[in-house]
Design an enzyme around this catalytic site. Structure first.
Site, mmCIF file in Angstrom:
data_model
loop_
_atom_site.group_PDB
_atom_site.id
_atom_site.type_symbol
_atom_site.label_atom_id
_atom_site.label_comp_id
_atom_site.label_asym_id
_atom_site.label_seq_id
_atom_site.Cartn_x
_atom_site.Cartn_y
_atom_site.Cartn_z
ATOM 1 N N ASP A 218 0.884 -1.173 0.000
ATOM 2 C CA ASP A 218 0.000 0.000 0.000
ATOM 3 C C ASP A 218 0.918 1.218 0.000
ATOM 4 O O ASP A 218 2.138 1.103 0.194
ATOM 5 C CB ASP A 218 -0.901 -0.041 1.249
ATOM 6 C CG ASP A 218 -1.925 1.086 1.296
ATOM 7 O OD1 ASP A 218 -2.179 1.730 0.249
ATOM 8 O OD2 ASP A 218 -2.470 1.345 2.383
ATOM 9 N N CYS A 258 -4.477 -1.992 -2.676
ATOM 10 C CA CYS A 258 -5.832 -1.442 -2.535
ATOM 11 C C CYS A 258 -6.057 -0.214 -3.410
ATOM 12 O O CYS A 258 -7.200 0.132 -3.698
ATOM 13 C CB CYS A 258 -6.103 -1.113 -1.070
ATOM 14 S SG CYS A 258 -5.047 0.181 -0.386
HETATM 15 N N1 CP Z 1 -8.856 1.556 -1.755
HETATM 16 C C1 CP Z 1 -9.661 2.574 -1.391
HETATM 17 O O1 CP Z 1 -10.310 2.566 -0.324
HETATM 18 O O2 CP Z 1 -9.719 3.580 -2.288
HETATM 19 P P1 CP Z 1 -10.354 5.013 -2.077
HETATM 20 O O3 CP Z 1 -9.511 5.730 -1.044
HETATM 21 O O4 CP Z 1 -10.311 5.650 -3.420
HETATM 22 O O5 CP Z 1 -11.764 4.850 -1.555
HETATM 23 N N1 NVA Z 2 -3.459 3.396 3.750
HETATM 24 C C1 NVA Z 2 -4.184 4.250 2.836
HETATM 25 C C2 NVA Z 2 -5.309 3.514 2.238
HETATM 26 C C3 NVA Z 2 -6.118 4.277 1.230
HETATM 27 C C4 NVA Z 2 -7.249 3.487 0.667
HETATM 28 C C5 NVA Z 2 -4.652 5.494 3.562
HETATM 29 O O1 NVA Z 2 -5.155 5.378 4.694
HETATM 30 O O2 NVA Z 2 -4.496 6.590 3.025
#
Ligand code: CP
Ligand code: NVA
Length: 305
Positions: A218, A258
């Site tokens: 991520d 993600c």
């Molecule tokens: N992966 C995810 O939750 O993407 P967004 O931040 O675009 O909702």
């Molecule tokens: N770890 C990231 C996930 C985004 C979907 C955040 O919290 O920004």
């Protein structure tokens, strides 16, 4: 009992598998579920940015016959009204509430005072909806995830925490590689151990990736971490998922993320856009997983059943 979807550790394995089965069924036969939430409304509260979660919940509600209303800037949420009061009021208008916020305590306050289901659309601590889509994606490509091994490489963040919960609830091994100062909390690791989970930690990305069935990462700079950007980029540089790391994993290893992704930081373009990457299926499955979560929270059953 109100069916909240707050975190994977708060639901048992059978319930989570049931939600996933429902998501798969809805994906397979969407027409059979086209009106199961007719007349129902989801309130969506976003205190942080979102593309996938926002669109997949909204479209998911529409495809199930319901609708959604979004509260963001311009509402009183989190500013001139307590979360508890917002929960009481929204419960008089809508059938479920989805919230993306920073502190998990806000999610808890909302759920404690709402008389309708509350769904965690991400906090600084976890991202359970994401994991339902991730497990669904893995299983579409590789069959049951139980007994398999997943490597998490990079920041020990909110998504990593939900992977740990998922490893325990869905019965797979999780090998986590993070820098020491960005490791998952000892509380989480202790919880996994108490629950009999197979969760191992290391500071070596290659060690975690060895023989993994999937490698997951991520962003290195989550929402709210921008002040630490330079420090994080330095600390996390050895944890980039590149072709060499993917080759350390099994030849069949999938790459998951993600999104949003940052090519050249946590993942190379070669891996992100390469043949082992299933990130677009994963993003699509947010929609199908969301529909399963919504149908479960609102106790909706297939038409005619
Ligand atoms: N992966 C995810 O939750 O993407 P967004 O931040 O675009 O909702
Ligand atoms: N770890 C990231 C996930 C985004 C979907 C955040 O919290 O920004």
């Amino acid at each position: 009992m109100t069916r909240h979807f707050l975190d994977l550790d708060q639901l048992d394995s059978g319930t989570l598998r049931g939600i996933l089965d429902l998501s798969v069924a809805i994906k397979k036969r969407p027409a059979a579920y086209a009106n199961v939430l007719a007349g129902r409304t989801l309130a969506m509260i976003f205190e942080k940015a979102s593309t996938r979660t926002r669109v997949s919940f909204d479209v998911g509600m529409r495809q199930l016959g319901g609708g959604s209303v979004e509260l963001g800037s311009g509402s009183h949420v989190g500013e001139r009204e307590t979360m508890a009061d917002t929960a009481r009021v929204l419960s008089r208008y809508v059938d479920a509430i989805m919230i993306r916020t920073d502190g998990p305590e806000k999610l808890t306050e909302l759920a404690q005072s709402a008389s309708v289901p509350v769904i965690n659309g991400l906090t600084d601590r976890s991202h359970p909806c994401q994991l339902m889509a991730d497990i669904m994606t893995f299983e579409e490509h590789r069959g049951p995830i139980a007994g398999r091994t997943v490597a998490w490489v990079g920041d020990g963040n909110n998504v990593a925490a939900s992977w740990l919960h998922a490893a325990v609830r869905f019965g797979f091994a999780l090998h986590i590689a993070t820098p020491p100062s960005l490791a998952l909390s000892q509380d989480l690791l202790d919880w996994a151990k108490r629950e009999g989970g197979d969760v191992q930690t290391t500071t070596d990305a290659k060690e975690a990736a060895a023989k993994a069935d999937a490698v997951v990462t991520d962003t290195w700079v989550s929402m709210g971490d921008d002040d630490e950007r330079d420090r994080r980029l330095k600390l996390l540089a050895p944890y980039q998922v590149d072709q060499t790391l993917m080759d350390t994993a099994g030849p069949e290893a999938l790459f998951l993320h993600c999104l949003p992704a940052h090519r050249g930081e946590e993942v190379t373009a070669e891996v992100m856009d390469g043949p082992r990457s299933v990130v677009w299926d994963e993003a699509e499955n947010r929609l199908h997983a969301q529909k399963g979560i919504l149908a479960w929270c609102l106790n909706a059953t297939e038409q005619g059943s």
